[in-house]
Design a protein around this motif. Sequence first.
Motif, PDB file in Angstrom:
ATOM      1  N   PHE A 102       0.836  -1.202   0.000  1.00 45.72           N
ATOM      2  CA  PHE A 102       0.000   0.000   0.000  1.00 45.72           C
ATOM      3  C   PHE A 102       0.871   1.252   0.000  1.00 45.72           C
ATOM      4  O   PHE A 102       0.598   2.210  -0.732  1.00 45.72           O
ATOM      5  CB  PHE A 102      -0.949   0.018   1.193  1.00 45.72           C
ATOM      6  N   VAL A 103       1.922   1.258   0.822  1.00 46.57           N
ATOM      7  CA  VAL A 103       2.810   2.422   0.860  1.00 46.57           C
ATOM      8  C   VAL A 103       3.489   2.613  -0.488  1.00 46.57           C
ATOM      9  O   VAL A 103       3.570   3.734  -1.001  1.00 46.57           O
ATOM     10  CB  VAL A 103       3.843   2.288   2.003  1.00 46.57           C
ATOM     11  N   THR A 104       3.952   1.528  -1.090  1.00 48.42           N
ATOM     12  CA  THR A 104       4.565   1.625  -2.410  1.00 48.42           C
ATOM     13  C   THR A 104       3.579   2.225  -3.417  1.00 48.42           C
ATOM     14  O   THR A 104       3.927   3.132  -4.179  1.00 48.42           O
ATOM     15  CB  THR A 104       5.032   0.236  -2.900  1.00 48.42           C
ATOM     16  N   GLY A 105       2.354   1.738  -3.390  1.00 45.71           N
ATOM     17  CA  GLY A 105       1.338   2.262  -4.295  1.00 45.71           C
ATOM     18  C   GLY A 105       1.049   3.735  -4.061  1.00 45.71           C
ATOM     19  O   GLY A 105       0.927   4.515  -5.022  1.00 45.71           O
ATOM     20  N   LEU A 106       0.964   4.126  -2.807  1.00 44.09           N
ATOM     21  CA  LEU A 106       0.683   5.528  -2.503  1.00 44.09           C
ATOM     22  C   LEU A 106       1.868   6.428  -2.846  1.00 44.09           C
ATOM     23  O   LEU A 106       1.676   7.578  -3.253  1.00 44.09           O
ATOM     24  CB  LEU A 106       0.259   5.672  -1.043  1.00 44.09           C
ATOM     25  N   ARG A 107       3.067   5.911  -2.709  1.00 42.50           N
ATOM     26  CA  ARG A 107       4.241   6.677  -3.159  1.00 42.50           C
ATOM     27  C   ARG A 107       4.168   6.914  -4.669  1.00 42.50           C
ATOM     28  O   ARG A 107       4.481   8.002  -5.145  1.00 42.50           O
ATOM     29  CB  ARG A 107       5.531   5.946  -2.792  1.00 42.50           C
ATOM     30  N   HIS A 108       3.777   5.877  -5.415  1.00 41.23           N
ATOM     31  CA  HIS A 108       3.597   6.052  -6.870  1.00 41.23           C
ATOM     32  C   HIS A 108       2.491   7.074  -7.145  1.00 41.23           C
ATOM     33  O   HIS A 108       2.620   7.903  -8.056  1.00 41.23           O
ATOM     34  CB  HIS A 108       3.234   4.722  -7.547  1.00 41.23           C
ATOM     35  N   LEU A 109       1.447   7.007  -6.371  1.00 41.05           N
ATOM     36  CA  LEU A 109       0.326   7.932  -6.547  1.00 41.05           C
ATOM     37  C   LEU A 109       0.769   9.374  -6.336  1.00 41.05           C
ATOM     38  O   LEU A 109       0.377  10.269  -7.088  1.00 41.05           O
ATOM     39  CB  LEU A 109      -0.801   7.566  -5.583  1.00 41.05           C
ATOM     40  N   ALA A 120       0.597  -1.790  -7.505  1.00 45.03           N
ATOM     41  CA  ALA A 120       1.024  -2.041  -6.123  1.00 45.03           C
ATOM     42  C   ALA A 120      -0.169  -2.096  -5.167  1.00 45.03           C
ATOM     43  O   ALA A 120      -0.229  -2.972  -4.289  1.00 45.03           O
ATOM     44  CB  ALA A 120       2.015  -0.965  -5.676  1.00 45.03           C
ATOM     45  N   LEU A 121      -1.111  -1.187  -5.334  1.00 45.16           N
ATOM     46  CA  LEU A 121      -2.282  -1.179  -4.448  1.00 45.16           C
ATOM     47  C   LEU A 121      -3.115  -2.448  -4.632  1.00 45.16           C
ATOM     48  O   LEU A 121      -3.612  -3.023  -3.656  1.00 45.16           O
ATOM     49  CB  LEU A 121      -3.125   0.069  -4.690  1.00 45.16           C
ATOM     50  N   THR A 122      -3.249  -2.903  -5.866  1.00 45.04           N
ATOM     51  CA  THR A 122      -4.010  -4.126  -6.137  1.00 45.04           C
ATOM     52  C   THR A 122      -3.322  -5.339  -5.513  1.00 45.04           C
ATOM     53  O   THR A 122      -3.980  -6.209  -4.930  1.00 45.04           O
ATOM     54  CB  THR A 122      -4.204  -4.306  -7.656  1.00 45.04           C
ATOM     55  N   LEU A 134      -9.880  -1.774   5.324  1.00 48.77           N
ATOM     56  CA  LEU A 134      -8.816  -1.011   4.677  1.00 48.77           C
ATOM     57  C   LEU A 134      -8.774  -1.327   3.186  1.00 48.77           C
ATOM     58  O   LEU A 134      -8.551  -0.437   2.361  1.00 48.77           O
ATOM     59  CB  LEU A 134      -7.466  -1.314   5.340  1.00 48.77           C
ATOM     60  N   ASN A 135      -9.014  -2.581   2.836  1.00 46.79           N
ATOM     61  CA  ASN A 135      -9.075  -2.943   1.410  1.00 46.79           C
ATOM     62  C   ASN A 135     -10.136  -2.120   0.687  1.00 46.79           C
ATOM     63  O   ASN A 135      -9.933  -1.704  -0.455  1.00 46.79           O
ATOM     64  CB  ASN A 135      -9.380  -4.430   1.236  1.00 46.79           C
ATOM     65  N   HIS A 136     -11.264  -1.904   1.330  1.00 46.40           N
ATOM     66  CA  HIS A 136     -12.329  -1.115   0.713  1.00 46.40           C
ATOM     67  C   HIS A 136     -11.832   0.297   0.403  1.00 46.40           C
ATOM     68  O   HIS A 136     -12.050   0.810  -0.710  1.00 46.40           O
ATOM     69  CB  HIS A 136     -13.556  -1.062   1.637  1.00 46.40           C
ATOM     70  N   ASP A 137     -11.172   0.939   1.373  1.00 49.07           N
ATOM     71  CA  ASP A 137     -10.662   2.292   1.154  1.00 49.07           C
ATOM     72  C   ASP A 137      -9.634   2.325   0.029  1.00 49.07           C
ATOM     73  O   ASP A 137      -9.655   3.211  -0.832  1.00 49.07           O
ATOM     74  CB  ASP A 137     -10.034   2.850   2.432  1.00 49.07           C
ATOM     75  N   ILE A 138      -8.743   1.352   0.029  1.00 53.71           N
ATOM     76  CA  ILE A 138      -7.709   1.306  -1.004  1.00 53.71           C
ATOM     77  C   ILE A 138      -8.338   1.034  -2.370  1.00 53.71           C
ATOM     78  O   ILE A 138      -7.928   1.610  -3.387  1.00 53.71           O
ATOM     79  CB  ILE A 138      -6.634   0.257  -0.659  1.00 53.71           C
TER      80      ILE A 138
END
Length: 180
Positions: A102-109, A120-122, A134-138
């Motif tokens: 999740f952190v990796t995905g948000l860094r990309h975001l 990464a988020l998936t 948390l999965n729902h929010d992501i």
Amino acid sequence: MNELLASIQRDGIDHFGLVERLIAAYPDDARLHFLRGSLLIGAGRAIEAHAALSRAVGLEPEFALARFQLGFFELTSGEPARALATWEPLDRLPADHYLALFVTGLRHLIRDAFDDAIAALTRGIAANTENPPLNHDIQLIVDECHRIAKGTGQASLVAETEETSATSFLLDQFASGTKH
């Protein structure tokens, strides 16, 4: 703790009062401060929520979920540099841990790298069996990233504005429309 979490799922209970009483009895329990912060986010009480999540992380720096949520809150509050700093210790997690993904995905975001963020988020959602809410929010973020990448998301409305990135617009919409 399990009884407390079960009681929060029921209506008609003063959740804040219950958590406050428990914090008074156990002031150094990071889990209680994390729970208080989560409830405060849901109630839209941002300043108090940030303080509670910060207290949880201060009491237990290795409390990965609290650290992730604090950084996520900072990110959705428009403080990406602060979120990145908060998340740095999570780099010690295994690369396939859902919070690391999740952190990796948000860094990309943050860099508006939507395809990498989605990937990464998936992967993080698939790896997360501990925290389905948390999965729902992501997933909401992933869905909006797909729309933005296709040019159909709301962030495309601000493409002409150099001062506002698609990510900042997306996170602003997410922060005002969901509970973490």
